[in-house]
Design a protein around this motif. Structure first.
Motif, PDB file in Angstrom:
ATOM      1  N   LYS A 118       0.698  -0.696   0.634  1.00 26.92           N
ATOM      2  CA  LYS A 118       0.273   0.284  -0.231  1.00 26.92           C
ATOM      3  C   LYS A 118       0.849   1.324   0.354  1.00 26.92           C
ATOM      4  CE  LYS A 118      -4.126  -2.293   0.422  1.00 26.92           C
ATOM      5  NZ  LYS A 118      -4.833  -2.598   1.540  1.00 26.92           N
ATOM      6  N   SER A 119       0.417   2.641  -0.463  1.00 29.55           N
ATOM      7  CA  SER A 119       1.549   3.167  -0.511  1.00 29.55           C
ATOM      8  C   SER A 119       0.166   4.900   0.101  1.00 29.55           C
ATOM      9  CB  SER A 119       1.020   3.793  -1.961  1.00 29.55           C
ATOM     10  OG  SER A 119      -0.034   4.596  -2.517  1.00 29.55           O
ATOM     11  N   VAL A 120       0.600   5.607   1.089  1.00 26.45           N
ATOM     12  CA  VAL A 120      -0.291   6.407   1.128  1.00 26.45           C
ATOM     13  C   VAL A 120       0.620   8.060   1.268  1.00 26.45           C
ATOM     14  CG1 VAL A 120       1.078   6.722   3.576  1.00 26.45           C
ATOM     15  CG2 VAL A 120      -1.254   7.111   3.649  1.00 26.45           C
ATOM     16  N   GLU A 121      -0.503   8.989   1.115  1.00 27.35           N
ATOM     17  CA  GLU A 121       0.075  10.628   0.955  1.00 27.35           C
ATOM     18  C   GLU A 121       0.051  11.049   2.369  1.00 27.35           C
ATOM     19  OE1 GLU A 121      -2.566  12.449  -2.359  1.00 27.35           O
ATOM     20  OE2 GLU A 121      -2.680  13.809  -0.488  1.00 27.35           O
ATOM     21  N   LEU A 122       1.640  11.900   2.029  1.00 36.37           N
ATOM     22  CA  LEU A 122       2.343  12.747   3.397  1.00 36.37           C
ATOM     23  C   LEU A 122       1.863  14.294   3.938  1.00 36.37           C
ATOM     24  CD1 LEU A 122       3.629  12.473   6.767  1.00 36.37           C
ATOM     25  CD2 LEU A 122       5.096  12.060   5.266  1.00 36.37           C
ATOM     26  N   THR A 123       1.009  14.833   3.795  1.00 40.67           N
ATOM     27  CA  THR A 123       1.098  16.296   3.977  1.00 40.67           C
ATOM     28  C   THR A 123       1.721  17.072   4.826  1.00 40.67           C
ATOM     29  OG1 THR A 123      -1.037  15.894   3.082  1.00 40.67           O
ATOM     30  CG2 THR A 123      -0.229  18.392   3.547  1.00 40.67           C
ATOM     31  N   LEU A 124       3.169  16.991   4.927  1.00 35.90           N
ATOM     32  CA  LEU A 124       4.088  18.410   5.039  1.00 35.90           C
ATOM     33  C   LEU A 124       3.034  19.332   5.349  1.00 35.90           C
ATOM     34  CD1 LEU A 124       7.427  17.109   3.376  1.00 35.90           C
ATOM     35  CD2 LEU A 124       6.277  16.103   4.994  1.00 35.90           C
ATOM     36  N   TRP A 125       3.204  20.237   6.355  1.00 34.15           N
ATOM     37  CA  TRP A 125       3.284  21.458   6.578  1.00 34.15           C
ATOM     38  C   TRP A 125       4.713  22.384   7.060  1.00 34.15           C
ATOM     39  CZ3 TRP A 125      -1.919  22.453   4.916  1.00 34.15           C
ATOM     40  CH2 TRP A 125      -2.310  21.868   4.892  1.00 34.15           C
ATOM     41  N   GLY A 126       4.136  23.491   7.023  1.00 34.54           N
ATOM     42  CA  GLY A 126       5.350  24.636   7.069  1.00 34.54           C
ATOM     43  C   GLY A 126       6.442  24.209   7.084  1.00 34.54           C
ATOM     44  N   ASP A 127       7.524  24.258   7.941  1.00 39.62           N
ATOM     45  CA  ASP A 127       8.955  23.980   8.139  1.00 39.62           C
ATOM     46  C   ASP A 127       9.739  23.490   7.393  1.00 39.62           C
ATOM     47  OD1 ASP A 127       9.100  27.027   9.005  1.00 39.62           O
ATOM     48  OD2 ASP A 127      10.125  26.093  10.700  1.00 39.62           O
ATOM     49  N   PHE A 128       8.089  21.665   7.747  1.00 30.21           N
ATOM     50  CA  PHE A 128       9.336  21.061   6.639  1.00 30.21           C
ATOM     51  C   PHE A 128       8.680  20.570   4.977  1.00 30.21           C
ATOM     52  CE2 PHE A 128       7.137  19.017  10.750  1.00 30.21           C
ATOM     53  CZ  PHE A 128       8.026  18.749  11.049  1.00 30.21           C
ATOM     54  N   CYS A 129       7.881  21.088   4.867  1.00 28.08           N
ATOM     55  CA  CYS A 129       8.381  21.348   3.223  1.00 28.08           C
ATOM     56  C   CYS A 129       9.477  22.045   3.022  1.00 28.08           C
ATOM     57  CB  CYS A 129       7.572  22.775   2.905  1.00 28.08           C
ATOM     58  SG  CYS A 129       5.308  22.315   3.279  1.00 28.08           S
ATOM     59  N   ASN A 130      10.383  23.293   3.228  1.00 31.72           N
ATOM     60  CA  ASN A 130      11.630  23.649   2.816  1.00 31.72           C
ATOM     61  C   ASN A 130      12.663  23.280   4.028  1.00 31.72           C
ATOM     62  OD1 ASN A 130      10.027  25.407   1.750  1.00 31.72           O
ATOM     63  ND2 ASN A 130      10.225  27.186   3.636  1.00 31.72           N
ATOM     64  N   LYS A 131      12.502  22.496   4.600  1.00 29.00           N
ATOM     65  CA  LYS A 131      13.885  21.721   5.566  1.00 29.00           C
ATOM     66  C   LYS A 131      14.083  20.013   4.672  1.00 29.00           C
ATOM     67  CE  LYS A 131      14.639  24.461   9.500  1.00 29.00           C
ATOM     68  NZ  LYS A 131      13.904  24.482  10.610  1.00 29.00           N
ATOM     69  N   GLU A 132      12.921  19.178   5.457  1.00 28.18           N
ATOM     70  CA  GLU A 132      12.715  18.082   5.019  1.00 28.18           C
ATOM     71  C   GLU A 132      12.602  17.797   3.428  1.00 28.18           C
ATOM     72  OE1 GLU A 132      12.394  18.979   7.643  1.00 28.18           O
ATOM     73  OE2 GLU A 132      13.256  17.979   9.058  1.00 28.18           O
ATOM     74  N   GLY A 133      11.384  18.440   3.070  1.00 28.95           N
ATOM     75  CA  GLY A 133      10.555  18.785   2.284  1.00 28.95           C
ATOM     76  C   GLY A 133      11.285  18.619   1.072  1.00 28.95           C
ATOM     77  N   GLN A 134      12.409  19.721   1.207  1.00 28.75           N
ATOM     78  CA  GLN A 134      13.290  20.183  -0.300  1.00 28.75           C
ATOM     79  C   GLN A 134      14.215  19.026  -0.086  1.00 28.75           C
ATOM     80  OE1 GLN A 134      13.176  22.749  -1.897  1.00 28.75           O
ATOM     81  NE2 GLN A 134      14.573  22.213  -3.045  1.00 28.75           N
ATOM     82  N   LYS A 135      14.933  18.875   0.549  1.00 30.84           N
ATOM     83  CA  LYS A 135      16.130  17.843   0.886  1.00 30.84           C
ATOM     84  C   LYS A 135      15.341  16.331   0.165  1.00 30.84           C
ATOM     85  CE  LYS A 135      19.188  15.036   4.450  1.00 30.84           C
ATOM     86  NZ  LYS A 135      19.727  15.236   5.314  1.00 30.84           N
ATOM     87  N   LEU A 136      13.992  16.235   0.824  1.00 31.17           N
ATOM     88  CA  LEU A 136      13.586  15.339  -0.692  1.00 31.17           C
ATOM     89  C   LEU A 136      13.157  14.960  -2.096  1.00 31.17           C
ATOM     90  CD1 LEU A 136      11.134  13.577   2.554  1.00 31.17           C
ATOM     91  CD2 LEU A 136      12.626  12.272   1.986  1.00 31.17           C
ATOM     92  N   GLN A 137      12.958  16.165  -2.093  1.00 29.21           N
ATOM     93  CA  GLN A 137      12.880  16.018  -3.371  1.00 29.21           C
ATOM     94  C   GLN A 137      13.942  16.398  -4.347  1.00 29.21           C
ATOM     95  OE1 GLN A 137      10.027  19.936  -4.780  1.00 29.21           O
ATOM     96  NE2 GLN A 137       9.623  19.030  -6.648  1.00 29.21           N
ATOM     97  N   GLU A 138      14.918  17.274  -3.595  1.00 27.11           N
ATOM     98  CA  GLU A 138      15.752  17.542  -4.505  1.00 27.11           C
ATOM     99  C   GLU A 138      16.167  15.731  -5.071  1.00 27.11           C
ATOM    100  OE1 GLU A 138      19.099  19.140  -2.203  1.00 27.11           O
ATOM    101  OE2 GLU A 138      17.656  20.834  -2.831  1.00 27.11           O
ATOM    102  N   MET A 139      16.474  14.367  -3.787  1.00 22.63           N
ATOM    103  CA  MET A 139      16.901  13.515  -3.721  1.00 22.63           C
ATOM    104  C   MET A 139      15.691  12.892  -4.598  1.00 22.63           C
ATOM    105  SD  MET A 139      16.784  12.019   0.189  1.00 22.63           S
ATOM    106  CE  MET A 139      18.549  12.546   1.129  1.00 22.63           C
ATOM    107  N   VAL A 140      14.751  12.763  -5.109  1.00 20.25           N
ATOM    108  CA  VAL A 140      14.003  12.064  -6.193  1.00 20.25           C
ATOM    109  C   VAL A 140      13.836  12.934  -6.530  1.00 20.25           C
ATOM    110  CG1 VAL A 140      11.323  11.704  -6.053  1.00 20.25           C
ATOM    111  CG2 VAL A 140      12.289  11.467  -4.295  1.00 20.25           C
ATOM    112  N   ASP A 141      13.645  14.014  -7.285  1.00 17.38           N
ATOM    113  CA  ASP A 141      14.355  14.312  -8.904  1.00 17.38           C
ATOM    114  C   ASP A 141      15.708  13.811  -9.570  1.00 17.38           C
ATOM    115  OD1 ASP A 141      12.421  15.808  -8.504  1.00 17.38           O
ATOM    116  OD2 ASP A 141      13.497  18.296  -8.003  1.00 17.38           O
ATOM    117  N   VAL A 142      16.588  13.127  -8.628  1.00 18.06           N
ATOM    118  CA  VAL A 142      17.542  12.947  -8.688  1.00 18.06           C
ATOM    119  C   VAL A 142      17.544  10.956  -9.281  1.00 18.06           C
ATOM    120  CG1 VAL A 142      19.524  14.161  -8.948  1.00 18.06           C
ATOM    121  CG2 VAL A 142      18.818  12.998  -6.829  1.00 18.06           C
TER     122      VAL A 142
END
Ligand code: ZN
Lengths: 107, 669
Positions: free
Chosen positions: B395-419
């Motif tokens: 199964k998979s699930v949507e995780l919603t990041l709010w506030g500071d999580f978006c720019n800290k961990e969220g940004q880092k995760l996006q950079e990883m997935v992008d590559v």
């Protein structure tokens, strides 16, 4: 349904709330002999059922109606086979609703 | 590899558990029984031992040497019975995990008094998180080998004081056992167990403790007790625990004046957790002393009921520090106290988790959406970023990041997935939301760990790299609705009329749960052209010309035609009844056989009895109908035409789940 003699939907955890009262529970049979039936309640607890024992072969899941004898024990009055597959999660939710916020809807 | 037996398995079984399928060690095997050969084991969970009778069908396992003294076994089916006032475990089914093994731990015979203080709480039960009863020690850890559950990590690394959410594990250490009370010393060899005897006897004041006169003054240093044993009726206590999170210093202004407050969370070696809160002058004393990751000896403070709205720790109490409280840093690292405690749920289980429940989840990040600004209800703007997690449960699930999580961990995760790298993400204290199926969202006390170093993460990585990446997953977000279709709109039969469905320019697509109450048995099908036009069958009605069939559209003749359903039926639910039309596929779903078969039965064989039986067997069955509703012009008359696109036999289990979901949603309103 006999409304004069209601049986409360219970799981293992809820049994002790109804000591001396008529309850109904679905259990998964683990062991059955001439002394009683030991099974798993829909919340995964061991429940021992004694009293009137079933006169027929039990399926994997059975509904037992009887008197709560205290913690994890029921004195059976009636047995119903519920087959070999059963959604215990749903039943467990029902037990919670029937003993919780929606208690008033259940006899 | 060191083996960890399931902590407190014996106490749990005595408390009624039949679910946890624990790992235990066979300490001794004895052949007993005069009339019938029976084997009696002495089994150990490394803390306690107890006798266990082997069901006779398992005798052969002993005889053939598939289980022997020292073997580590997993109990599959077992019960606890009372024989001559003694509790004995009966093993009905088991598997040998390790045949030869040195004795683990230094277990003592299990005694009844322990059993009364142990509350068995199977961890598979999502809806009842381990409840810490004030007078009982909770079961310490609830590791389930079948169902990877709780464990602790040791060195999650740095923690930012500014934001309790930004906790990352750049520098994680070794993972340690699931059971805090049977930890292996981190630097010891594989077979040297850093066994710590069971903590102090469980604290057990009688419930009416307060009525027993004043508590005697005792000036000796307070005994260190497990966090789980803390309760408001204790005079003196001390706890030794690690700070796992530290909140921001907040200032408040209310009717009683201005003030400041801060909180931090503690975890002890028994896995007990509790929040500590300080106000005003006490804040000044302790704010700077408290550091995440350090171990402290804390004494004196008052216990108050935890504020469950803000505090999701598994403890019904919260400590309030006072002027007389002491908080002493333990300079030496105490490896018996884990760094963090997780209780991961497989994503498949979150599907049934209650709305607003707080839980831990670990998964592979398979997609990350850009961060978008969202206007909050209070007019403030915040950031939101949605990502998708998948795990081995399929199964998979949507995780919603709010506030500071978006720019800290969220940004880092996006950079990883992008590559093209898909990182492991562990979420500590995410909140379940049941809008649109189930989603998980961050809250202020959530902690995110990217590529943490512990077995759960390693297992996931391995699974993902070795095929899990391509494994099909079903999202529990948006797709939880029975019927499985996305964006399903449920309606009752009467709503079709009362809401004027089908009157708009585009057709309405709805799902209705209803019974078939009538099937028109005349002209239930038509003779159709079987010829292909491009990649589609013509399907136009054909007419008989002598012994052959003729299609006007194709302008051709052929020997055999096709028979296709054009079924008129009535469907009914608790609100009303309506006519519907079902074509080929949905007609077959409703009648359970091809149109041709039914046509032959009725018109060639003229077996009206069998034909009637088939029709009657389908009536009063309940289905989930996917309907297309559109008003059409018939001559001068506008008529709403309802077409069955899909008819699915009702699955009671998933429909019940749908209804339970609906109940929990209506409760929220
Ligand atoms: Zn044609």
């Amino acid at each position: 349904m006999d409304t004069s003699n209601p049986a409360v939907f219970v799981n293992g955890e809820l049994l002790h709330m109804h000591v001396g009262r008529r309850v109904r529970a679905v259990i998964q049979v683990i062991q059955s002999d001439n002394v009683g039936v030991t099974g798993k309640s829909t919340d995964g607890l061991q429940v021992v059922v004694k009293g009137i024992l079933p006169s027929f072969a039990l399926t994997n899941f059975v509904e037992v109606i009887g008197i709560s004898d205290g913690d994890r024990s029921i004195r059976a009055e009636m047995w119903n086979n519920f087959g070999n597959t059963f959604d215990t999660d749903n039943y467990n939710q029902l037990c919670k609703l029937a003993n919780g916020e929606f208690k008033h809807l259940f006899i | 590899m060191p083996v960890n037996l399931t902590p407190n398995a014996i106490a749990a079984i005595n408390g009624g558990d039949v679910n946890s399928k624990p790992l235990v060690q066979v300490m001794d095997i004895k052949l007993i029984g005069s009339t019938q050969e029976r084997y009696r084991f002495l089994i150990s969970d490394s803390v306690s031992t107890q006798h266990a009778m082997l069901a006779t069908q398992l005798n052969d396992r002993v005889k053939s040497g598939r289980v022997k003294k020292g073997s580590v076994v997993q109990l599959i089916d077992y019960i606890c019975s009372t024989v001559q006032n003694r509790k004995i475990i009966v093993v009905l089914n088991m598997e040998t995990i390790i045949l030869d093994c040195e004795p683990i731990g230094n277990p003592k015979m299990f005694t009844e008094s322990e059993s009364t203080t142990q509350k068995a709480t199977p961890n598979s039960n999502i809806e009842h998180p381990v409840r810490v009863n004030n007078y009982n020690t909770p079961i310490r850890g609830s590791f389930n080998p079948q169902n990877p559950g709780t464990f602790n990590t040791q060195n999650p690394g740095s923690f930012s004081n500014q934001n309790p959410g930004s906790f990352t594990t750049s520098n994680s250490g070794t993972f340690r056992a699931s059971n805090p009370s049977t930890f292996w010393a981190p630097n010891s060899g594989n077979n040297v167990q850093g066994f710590r005897p069971t903590v102090q006897p469980p604290y057990q004041p009688p419930p009416n403790y307060r009525n027993h006169g004043p508590i005697l003054k005792n000036e000796a240093p307070a005994r260190i007790i497990p966090i789980a044993a803390l309760n408001p009726y204790q005079g003196r206590w001390a706890i030794k625990a690690r700070v796992t999170a530290k909140g921001d210093l907040r200032r408040y202004n209310n009717a009683r004046g201005d003030g400041k407050v801060f909180s931090f969370d503690l975890l002890d070696s028994d896995g007990g957790e509790i929040r500590v809160t300080c106000f005003n002058a006490v804040v000044d004393r302790f704010y700077d002393i408290i550091e995440v990751g350090r171990v402290y000896l804390i004494s004196k403070g008052s216990l108050k009921p935890a504020q469950k709205n803000f505090n999701h720790l598994k403890n019904e109490w919260e400590i309030f520090l006072e002027a007389t409280s002491t908080v002493d840093l333990c300079p030496e690292e105490d490896a018996s106290i884990p760094r963090q405690q997780f209780s991961f749920r497989p994503i498949s289980e979150i599907e049934n988790a209650e709305n607003n429940s707080i839980l831990d989840v670990i998964g592979i990040v398979i997609s990350v959406n850009p961060s978008v600004p969202i206007l909050r209800k209070n007019g403030m703007e915040t950031q939101r970023r949605i990502l998708n997690l998948k795990d081995t449960s399929g199964k998979s699930v949507e995780l919603t990041l709010w506030g500071d999580f978006c720019n800290k961990e969220g940004q880092k995760l996006q950079e990883m997935v992008d590559v093209g790298f898909f990182p492991v993400l562990a979420v500590k204290a995410g909140k379940v939301n049941d809008f649109n199926g189930k989603t998980i969202g961050t809250i202020s006390s959530t902690q995110l760990f990217i590529n943490p170093d512990f077995p759960e993460a390693r297992d996931l990585r391995e699974w993902f790299d070795q095929g899990g990446k391509n494994a099909a997953t079903v999202s529990i977000t948006r797709e939880i609705m029975a019927g499985g279709s996305k964006n399903e709109i449920r309606k009752t039969v009467s709503q079709i009329k009362s809401e004027g469905l089908g009157r708009a320019e585009k057709p309405d697509w709805v799902t209705v749960r209803a019974f078939i109450t009538f099937i028109k048995s005349d002209n239930f099908c038509y003779t159709a052209c079987p010829l292909m036009i491009g990649d589609r069958q013509c399907n136009k009605k054909v007419t008989q010309a002598g012994n052959r069939w003729q299609c006007d559209r194709c302008n051709q003749e052929f020997d055999e035609c096709d028979y296709r359903y054009l079924l008129q039926a009535q469907i009914q639910d608790q609100t009303g009844l309506t006519w519907v039309t079902a074509f080929q596929e949905s007609g077959e779903e409703i009648l359970g056989c091809p149109a041709k078969e039914l046509y032959m039965l009725k018109y060639e064989l003229q077996d009206d009895i069998r034909f009637g039986e088939i029709i009657r067997s389908r009536v009063f069955n309940q289905y989930l109908f996917r309907l297309k509703i559109k008003e059409e012009l018939y001559g001068d008359e506008q008529r709403v035409k309802i077409t069955v696109i899909k008819a699915e036999q009702l699955n009671y289990s998933s429909e019940s789940r749908y209804l339970l979901d609906l109940i929990s949603k209506s409760q929220r309103k």
